[in-house]
Design a protein around this motif. Structure first.
Motif, short mmCIF file in Angstrom:
data_model
loop_
_atom_site.label_atom_id
_atom_site.label_comp_id
_atom_site.label_asym_id
_atom_site.label_seq_id
_atom_site.Cartn_x
_atom_site.Cartn_y
_atom_site.Cartn_z
N UNK B 178 0.84 -1.21 0.00
CA UNK B 178 0.00 0.00 0.00
C UNK B 178 0.87 1.26 0.00
N UNK B 180 3.97 1.55 -0.94
CA UNK B 180 4.74 1.69 -2.18
C UNK B 180 3.87 2.25 -3.29
N UNK B 181 2.61 1.81 -3.31
CA UNK B 181 1.73 2.32 -4.36
C UNK B 181 1.52 3.82 -4.20
N UNK B 182 1.57 4.31 -2.95
CA UNK B 182 1.39 5.74 -2.74
C UNK B 182 2.66 6.53 -3.06
N UNK B 183 3.82 6.00 -2.62
CA UNK B 183 5.03 6.81 -2.69
C UNK B 183 5.94 6.43 -3.85
N UNK B 184 5.85 5.19 -4.34
CA UNK B 184 6.80 4.74 -5.36
C UNK B 184 8.22 4.69 -4.82
N UNK B 186 10.92 3.11 -1.39
CA UNK B 186 11.04 2.14 -0.31
C UNK B 186 11.99 2.60 0.77
N UNK B 202 -5.31 5.66 3.79
CA UNK B 202 -4.36 4.71 3.20
C UNK B 202 -3.12 4.59 4.08
#
Lengths: 248, 586, 83
Positions: B178, B180-184, B186, B202
């Protein structure tokens, strides 16, 4: 039992609600606005001579993760082998009475022919995947598993004795240790060369060729060895008592 | 320069031993394993002594504020946990030298990979890398736990451990997805910059999901069910690492993520509530045990609750207290487990009642055990004592949590001292048929034999270290804790290559107050232990009401600990739903 | 062109996922989980992740069912030798 279901039901509903509340705020499918992917797409061929960006990420930009993942697989195999072997020691006495189920070569010529045809293709495909990890999809992990299916096919088509001849347990164990240690040691090469751990230290070659991309290809090789032999050891330790009978 | 070695060295040594271990002479294999752990401890200690550093693997520096590679973002808290882990692994390696009747290089391999996992976990500054090392640690831990798999019963403990922890890890992974999908991204600091100030549902749901896997590892109520089963199943040398470092690593991850990534004040209430519940459940269950390893395992749960309470106030004072507490507790608890292991080795039993008076054969073990019990109750001088004081100080505004923390210290100390009095002094009446919890004893791991030096020296060494830990520089711990909670400083150091000044440490609790509190908990622990041992001599009018409260309380809690893996997963689901709902829907 | 395929594969996932859970017999489950693995690999492939799809095929469709079968076979052999 019933209380458990009620408990789980409430929990699952709550979990679903939390998940839905979070996922509702996701961007629409397929949209990507991180800078990360754009940068990698731009730099991985000029910097690392790797036309497969995924391999460049796995074995270079985020190579440490792959080191960890390789050891997750490695230690799982070690643990399974240790546990199964330990049980074996304690059951040696009642094993002699076990009914013989030694797997001989199958009667059917069709199965044998199928094996003879499949084995060379699988070997070549596996080796291709491992060696071309930096060029095209696939790599050490996928190729290693493909290679590991070769002894299995041999076991099914030619019996346990042939299996032992092409994949002796000592070889599998040694190869597994060598592959796993190899990844970490290639990482150490960077430090020895006065650079950072896992930094590239070998010539990069021409992008698009199998022997290019420096350590990416070498690391693919070690992973291929570790994964391939690891799976073989796993299979061997599951059918160990049958193999031992074949040895006698 | 030192940063990669705590991970690389144990891994190389482990692969080498696994590949060649049975060809090498046993002494040489032992020396390699112990040497690798010792050098790892040294590297981590040097990292601990230095300032916070950022190490980019592969030399891949961030480009225009975007992290592309993986970094180790090393501060005193992470390096300290790595030092503690390597010391405990070292003790476990020594203890296991003569512990298994057969050469056990596979056990050493598992311990070394476990160490690499713990070190990577403590040092990394990348969310996915954190998860990878978490899994390295878990995979090795499952193997360690199932290592003496002779019977179906103990093996069930290992299976429960594997299933619940893997379920937790999946939940964590889904939370990472979740985010990663928001921030792109890690990298913790990079992600922090992208989500700071945007804590919508989220981010909140992801925070709950990510924390769940770590709270499962930390055995926080209601995720605690696996822990006692796993400790009963695992060989003693594995127990000391599980209790001393692995559980604490779970809590460290929560603190680290809260500090460097989430920065969510909303986490305070649910974490504090979970901490209080963990203290109380652990305390009651610990006191109700007669199987020594289970007793110590439940005391670990209680202490994990204490540590979580310290973390949950989300202030430097509580966090630095929790850090000190982890060090002291890890060393003391490991020594106690080693004592239990020595009893199992020498007397072939680990049941408190069956061992009544038999400990007089090994008085020195009794001295170590009693000392461990007193330190566990909060007696000075250990880092645990100072940590306890700091946690109490930080919980000033939360009287319930203070009470729970005190109860945890008293009950776990009393349980250990009670067992000590019964086993080594033969106090109290013999109770051959006292009702136990079903699980009373376990199969010995060795042939009965005198205790070799390789067993008692590590135990004495760990207790000496625990006492020595009282002189750890507390200001250093305090400013490291303040720094850990400062996501902004981390981000500038990681992404902008700045070297921010260390913050000043939080004010300390006056020593006199801590000493008074310690006197109270230790005194009450001794009194409670004696009262339990001699309860038959008390007048019925006193015993009746206590029994009326205690029996249903302990009985019902015990009834919840069914040991069925389905129940444990059901509780896990409920727990993650509660944590998520308290964050998302409030 | 991709959208209908996507829907088809998602539908297949929605069917095969519960099918794995609802299959109680381990040997049969090895087959369903293998099928589920292939569908998942197709989903990855469709979303332009061939590397992940390859990993998924070798692990989800080959290695995992194989491990289940080997474990079941070992348990059965042990039961036979107990008798």
């Amino acid at each position: 039992m019933k209380a458990r279901l009620v408990l789980f039901g409430i929990g699952a509903l709550g979990f679903a609600a939390v998940w839905f509340a979070g996922a509702r705020k996701l961007d629409p499918m397929g949209s990507y606005h991180g800078a990360y992917g754009e940068i990698l797409n731009a730099v991985s061929v000029p910097e690392r001579h790797s036309t497969n960006v995924v391999s460049a990420v796995n074995f270079d930009y985020r190579g440490l993760d792959t080191l960890g993942e390789e050891f997750i697989l490695y230690i799982s195999v070690v643990a399974v082998a240790a546990i199964l072997r330990k049980q074996k020691d304690e059951e040696e006495e009642d094993e002699d009475e076990a009914p013989t189920q030694l797997r001989e070569a199958p009667d059917s010529d069709a199965v044998r022919l199928f094996g003879v045809g499949l084995v060379p293709v699988t070997v070549i495909f596996g080796l291709y995947m491992i060696s071309h990890g930096s060029v095209s999809p696939g790599g050490g992990f996928q190729g290693g598993v493909v290679l590991a299916t070769v002894p299995l096919v041999v076991y099914l088509c030619a019996g346990a004795k042939t299996y032992l001849r092409i994949a002796p347990p000592a070889l599998a164990k040694g190869g597994e240790g060598l592959g796993a240690a190899g990844y970490a040691l290639i990482g150490c090469l960077g430090v020895l060369a006065g650079k950072k751990f896992l930094e590239n230290v070998v010539p990069l070659g021409t992008p698009g060729e199998a022997w290019s991309a420096g350590t990416i290809t070498l690391l693919n090789l070690t992973v291929g060895v570790a994964v391939g032999t690891g799976f073989v050891e796993l299979i061997s330790s599951f059918v160990e008592e049958l193999l031992r009978k074949a040895e006698k | 320069m030192l940063a990669p070695w705590p991970v690389a060295l144990p891994l190389v040594a482990a692969a080498f031993l696994a590949g060649l271990g049975d060809k090498l002479p046993r002494r040489l294999a032992d020396a390699i394993a112990i040497g690798a752990a010792a050098i790892t401890a040294l590297c981590c200690a040097l990292l601990l002594a230095g300032p916070p550093v950022v190490y980019w693997f592969g030399g891949i520096q961030p480009r225009s504020g975007t992290a592309i590679g993986i970094d180790f973002a090393i501060d005193a808290n992470g390096a300290g946990l790595a030092v503690l882990s390597s010391l405990l692994i070292l003790a476990a390696l020594f203890f296991s030298l003569k512990y298994f009747d057969k050469p056990a290089h596979m056990f050493q391999v598992l311990l070394l990979v476990f160490l690499a996992g713990l070190c990577g976990f403590s040092l990394t500054g990348d969310l996915f890398d954190l998860f990878v090392f978490f899994e390295v640690m878990s995979a090795a831990a499952f193997g360690l736990c199932a290592y003496k798999s002779r019977e179906v019963g103990p093996l069930q403990g290992a299976i429960n451990f594997a299933v619940t922890n893997t379920a937790g890890a999946f939940i964590t992974l889904s939370g990472i997805a979740l985010l990663y999908s928001r921030t792109g991204a890690l990298n913790l600091s990079h992600m922090h910059r992208m989500i700071a100030g945007h804590d919508d549902s989220l981010v909140l749901a992801a925070a709950a999901l990510v924390c769940t896997g770590f709270l499962v590892k930390a055995a926080i109520v209601p995720f605690q069910f696996w822990l006692a089963d796993a400790h009963a199943a695992a060989p003693t040398p594995a127990c000391i690492v599980f209790s001393g470092a692995m559980v604490e690593a779970g809590l460290y991850a929560v603190a680290r993520l809260q500090g460097a990534l989430f920065g969510l004040p909303q986490l305070r209430t649910p974490l504090l509530a979970a901490g209080v519940a963990t203290c109380l459940v652990g305390a009651v269950m610990c006191f109700a045990q007669r199987h020594l390893k289970r007793l110590l395992a439940f005391s670990t749960i209680a202490h994990a609750g204490v540590i979580l309470c310290g973390i949950a106030v989300l202030e430097p004072g509580g966090l630095s207290g929790a850090g000190l507490y982890v060090v002291g507790h890890g060393l003391v608890k490991a020594a106690l487990f080693l004592c239990a292991g020595m009893l199992l080795h020498r007397l072939q039993s680990i049941d408190e009642l069956a061992l009544h008076g038999r400990g007089r054969e090994v008085p020195w073990v009794g001295v170590l055990f009693a000392l461990g019990g007193l330190l566990l109750a909060g007696a000075p001088p250990t880092a645990m004592f100072f940590g306890d004081g700091a946690i109490h100080h930080a919980l000033e505004a939360h009287p319930i949590a203070r009470f729970a923390v005190t109860v945890a210290s008293i009950a776990t100390g009393a349980a250990v001292l009670r067992a000590c009095g019964r086993i080594f002094l033969g106090l109290g009446p013999r109770e051959p048929d006292a009702p136990g919890g079903g699980e009373q004893d376990e199969e010995p791991e060795t042939e009965a034999a005198p205790i070799p030096w390789s067993m008692w020296v590590p135990a004495a060494f760990l207790l000496a270290l625990a006492i020595g830990s009282a002189w750890l520089p507390r200001e250093h711990a305090g400013s490291a804790a303040a720094r850990m909670l400062d996501a902004h400083s981390w981000a500038t150091q990681v992404l902008d290559r700045a070297q921010p000044a260390m913050p000043s440490p939080p004010p300390e609790e006056p020593l006199a107050k801590g000493l008074a509190h310690a006197a109270l908990t230790v005194g009450l622990a001794i009194a409670l232990a004696l009262l339990t041992l001699f309860r038959k001599r008390l007048p019925e009018i006193l015993r009746g009401p206590v029994r009326a409260v205690w029996n249903p309380l302990a009985g019902s809690l015990r009834a919840l600990h069914t040991g069925a893996v389905g129940d444990q997963v059901a509780w896990l689901t409920l727990g993650v739903a509660a944590l998520g709902a308290s964050l998302v829907f409030s | 062109m991709i959208a209908p395929l996507q829907w088809l594969l998602f539908l297949l996932l929605a069917v095969t996922g519960p099918a794995v859970v609802l299959t109680r017999e381990p040997v049969a489950q090895a087959v369903t989980v293998s099928f589920y693995g292939i569908v998942l690999a197709l989903v990855f492939f469709l979303h332009q992740a061939p590397d992940v799809a390859l990993s998924q095929i070798v692990v989800g469709a080959v290695a995992l069912p194989l491990m289940i079968l080997l474990a079941v076979a070992k348990v059965k052999r042990k039961e036979a030798s107990r008798k």
